[in-house]
Design a protein around this motif. Structure first.
Motif, mmCIF file in Angstrom:
data_model
loop_
_atom_site.group_PDB
_atom_site.id
_atom_site.type_symbol
_atom_site.label_atom_id
_atom_site.label_comp_id
_atom_site.label_asym_id
_atom_site.label_seq_id
_atom_site.Cartn_x
_atom_site.Cartn_y
_atom_site.Cartn_z
ATOM 1 N N SER A 193 0.108 0.516 -4.617
ATOM 2 C CA SER A 193 -0.734 1.315 -4.539
ATOM 3 C C SER A 193 -1.154 2.606 -4.001
ATOM 4 N N SER A 216 -5.061 -2.871 0.152
ATOM 5 C CA SER A 216 -5.496 -1.093 0.114
ATOM 6 C C SER A 216 -6.805 -0.653 0.925
ATOM 7 N N GLU A 222 -2.480 3.029 -1.754
ATOM 8 C CA GLU A 222 -4.090 3.179 -1.039
ATOM 9 C C GLU A 222 -5.207 3.382 -1.853
ATOM 10 N N GLU A 249 -4.660 -0.536 -7.117
ATOM 11 C CA GLU A 249 -4.676 -1.833 -7.466
ATOM 12 C C GLU A 249 -5.269 -2.405 -8.477
ATOM 13 N N PRO A 262 0.996 -1.302 -0.222
ATOM 14 C CA PRO A 262 0.187 0.123 -0.197
ATOM 15 C C PRO A 262 0.813 1.767 -0.071
#
Length: 336
Positions: free
Chosen positions: A101, A128, A103, A108, A71
């Motif tokens: 990603s 995430s 978050e 993602e 994340p």
């Protein structure tokens, strides 16, 4: 000096033997004599011969690359997990591609769509904050990409490496209680995430066992340094006799300490604070932060080993659990 990478053809030409003999000698084939094997291997070492990994991967239909998606890259925990993954992967001849990603669920999903173009042999994932639907990962698995989840994992039958978040939270809050705290607030992650739910459960259990009620306002959704700067002010107004904070991660705990000091509170004399993760910052911040060590390197090594097993055809879903380990520092004990 050669202007091109040394190949088995070069070795064969120098030793005046066939390419197939060189190939079998390098593979320690039993049909090749000991003296020929030695001559080939000595020449290979002298010429600094290295196998063509790209050609081998095409022949074996393997890229020899695994991916890891985290994340955030800035957190020490995730960089520690990456270190653990690389320790195992490189030892087994694999390269590691790192993605984050940020978050964000949409990012993602985009990343999972790009993985197939790189022909990755497997993927290690921590999801995430926004991820509630795992369809994008399930599609990868259906296409034959082995996946191992870690830390932030989906419910159900999947390969996972998780930390004992419940026990870690239970130990952390019990430590605060043992230090004399009664009014302990939990700065929590979203209960959407499994780690958030389990740490809340551990907090509640410790408070319940000690006879301390958890009232409204004692569990606060707050899982970042920036949030803690705001939420700590609010908690001090609503719970003036606050004497303990258990934070879902170290940066949140450090943000809380900063605001407590700003309000004239002494840590740990007035308010004791526990973190969770054991970031580098937890040891160097003043006062140093008591925390729960998530042992990121070990988690990464376990995840990589589990992925490699899966890539070798062991498809039974397994769950590996990393045990909690409490680290006591100045924010609860007053001693470094």
């Amino acid at each position: 000096m050669s202007r091109h990478p040394i190949t088995i053809k070069d070795i064969a030409k120098i030793l005046n033997i066939s390419v197939s003999t060189v190939s079998r000698a390098l593979k320690n084939h039993p049909d090749i004599s000991t003296s020929t094997k030695k001559a080939v291997q000595d020449m290979a070492n002298e010429l600094n011969y290295r196998p063509n990994e790209i050609a081998l991967s095409l022949k074996n239909r393997k890229s020899k690359i695994i991916g890891i998606m985290v994340p955030k890259l800035v957190h020490h925990f995730f960089s520690s997990v990456i270190e653990g993954v690389e320790n195992v992967a490189y030892e087994q001849g694999y390269q590691v591609m790192i993605y984050h990603s940020d978050e964000k669920l949409d990012r993602e999903i985009q990343l999972t769509q790009s993985f197939m173009s790189y022909r990755l042999d497997g993927l290690i994932v921590s999801m995430s904050k926004e991820t509630e639907d795992f369809t994008h990962f399930n599609k990868l698995a259906q296409l034959g990409v082995p996946i191992v989840y870690f830390d932030r994992v989906p419910d159900g039958e999947y390969n996972k490496v998780i930390f004992d978040d419940y026990q870690g939270a239970l130990d952390a809050v019990n430590h605060l209680l043992d230090c004399g705290c009664k009014n302990i607030v939990h700065f929590a992650a979203s209960s959407i995430m499994d780690i958030g739910r389990k740490r809340i459960q551990g907090y509640r259990k410790a408070m319940e066992q000690s006879g301390n009620r958890v009232t409204d306002g004692m569990i606060v959704t707050c899982d970042s340094y920036a949030d803690a700067l705001v939420k700590t002010d609010e908690v001090l107004k609503s719970i003036p006799d606050l004497d303990g904070i258990f934070a879902v991660n170290d940066l949140t705990a450090i943000g809380a300490i900063k605001r407590l000091i700003k309000h004239g509170k002494c840590v740990p004399k007035d308010v004791k604070v526990m973190g969770f993760t054991n970031e580098i910052s937890s040891a160097i911040y003043s006062p140093s932060l008591s925390t729960v060590d998530q042992q990121g390197v070990i988690m990464g090594e376990e995840a990589a080993q589990l992925l490699l097993q899966n890539m070798d055809g062991i498809n039974r879903a397994q769950v590996k659990v990393i045990k909690a380990n409490l680290v006591v520092r100045e924010s609860t004990s007053g001693n470094s």
